[in-house]
Motif scaffolding. Structure first.
Motif: not given
Length: 384
Positions: A96-98, A130-133, A73-74
């Motif tokens: 909203p975009n997580e 999350s680092s995925e975002l 995660v950031w």
């Protein structure tokens, strides 16, 4: 003198009446406590009454739930004075975009930083997303510059950290992960309540398992060929809760690859239902009242000696059964506990309760029946 004795008697009767009420109330409470007792529930292993094990889909490490599956995660360190503005920013532009829900962890971790010759200062270590975002720090900074005008991002220190990807299954595990990774937010395990509320009449379920074994034993004695597997589909009475057996079918895949006991049982229900519906309306099925045309096995109960294969597990989804209890797992081809947990997947349009019978006496009896069958069938039965 008589008057005084009369008062004493009245006082004694009143005290006795109070005592009786207290005893009744206590007895009732003890009865309720006994009825609502969860001593028969093993929450950690998902077992009730020592004979039924719950099977549910879970992304959590099923082999060792204490071992966390980690994700990046950031994070950033901020001053407590900026927390309100950052919460607003996260709520409006991050959440909203997580792609990864983070409700199982706390956003902020307050620490005291001590520096030589300076007063201790409070710092909030914060999970942004999350680092995925976001792929890199620059993307986060650009978003903050665009929408975080109330934040002093020049003082932010961005970094990545590993935290548990999924919530802990127990409070003790949650506390352990808090000390090891990041403060966790424990709100209880929702499945624990489902286990406590599971309503089984164990003598009745054991009787159904033994009827399953009786049918298999009788069939194998008569034929001694084929794969020793049997499926019962039953219906629970709304009046007395008793189980009415609707069909009993045996495995015959040696004759046809689709004639698994589960598929045959569903097919038999379909044939009987077709006749029932036509007789009910006195017309052809195509012209029957569509409001009566429910799914074939809607909320029916399935009992089977072996874990259904992937094909059969999906057939049960499409038939919309209510619950299945099976006895033996089939690691190679099973579609429930062994692979995919097909009756309990969010991506499917139906779910059914899955339980595995682990009573030693009944499992030993099944082994004896299977072992009495010819060797070729036994080898096939281990890989149904």
């Amino acid at each position: 003198m008589v008057f005084k004795n009369f008062n004493k008697i009245n006082s004694f009767i009143a005290d006795l009446s109070k005592s009786v009420k207290i005893i009744k109330r206590t007895s009732k409470q003890m009865g309720n406590n006994k009825e609502n007792s969860t001593e028969h529930v093993d929450l950690e292993n998902g077992i009730i009454h020592g004979v039924l094990k719950q099977v549910k889909y879970s992304p959590i490490n099923s082999t060792d739930p204490k071992k966390a599956i980690l994700t990046n995660v950031w994070c950033c360190d901020i001053s407590p004075t900026q927390s309100k503005a950052l919460i607003t920013f996260i709520r409006e532009f991050i959440t909203p975009n997580e792609t990864l829900p983070l409700v199982h962890v706390k956003r902020f971790n307050k620490v005291i930083e001590n520096k030589p010759s300076e007063k201790p200062i409070s710092i909030l270590r914060t999970i942004l997303c999350s680092s995925e975002l976001f792929q890199n720090e620059t993307e986060i900074i650009n978003l903050l510059k665009e929408h975080g005008s109330d934040l002093d991002i020049t003082s932010f220190n961005f970094y990545q950290k590993q935290i548990p990807r999924y919530p802990a299954t127990t409070k003790e595990i949650s506390q352990e992960w808090t000390s090891r990774y990041w403060p966790m937010s424990w709100k209880g395990n929702p499945n624990h309540q489902a286990l406590k509320a599971a309503n089984f009449n164990i003598p009745r379920e054991r009787a159904m398992i033994n009827k399953l074994l009786d049918a298999l034993e009788e069939h194998q004695t008569a034929y001694d060929t084929g794969i020793p597997a049997v499926t019962i589909i039953a219906k629970k009475s709304k009046i007395n809760g008793e189980h009415e057996i609707l069909t009993v079918k045996f495995d015959n895949r040696d004759n046809h690859p689709l004639e698994h006991s589960v598929m045959k049982a569903i097919d038999d229900i379909a044939m009987k239902e077709k006749i029932r519906r036509c007789d009910l309306h006195g017309t052809t099925l195509d012209n029957a009242d569509r409001t009566d045309l429910n799914y074939l096995c809607h909320d029916l109960l399935v009992y089977t000696t072996h874990e259904p294969c992937i094909m059969c597990s999906m057939a049960l989804v499409h038939s919309r059964i209510g619950r299945i209890i099976y006895m033996k797992g089939v690691p190679e081809t099973g579609g429930l506990s062994s692979n995919y947990q097909l009756g309990d997947r969010d991506g499917l349009n139906w779910k059914y309760d899955i339980w595995k019978w682990i009573g030693e006496e009944e499992l030993s009896r099944l082994d004896n029946i299977v072992n009495s069958t010819d060797k070729a069938s036994i080898e096939t039965a281990t890989n149904i």
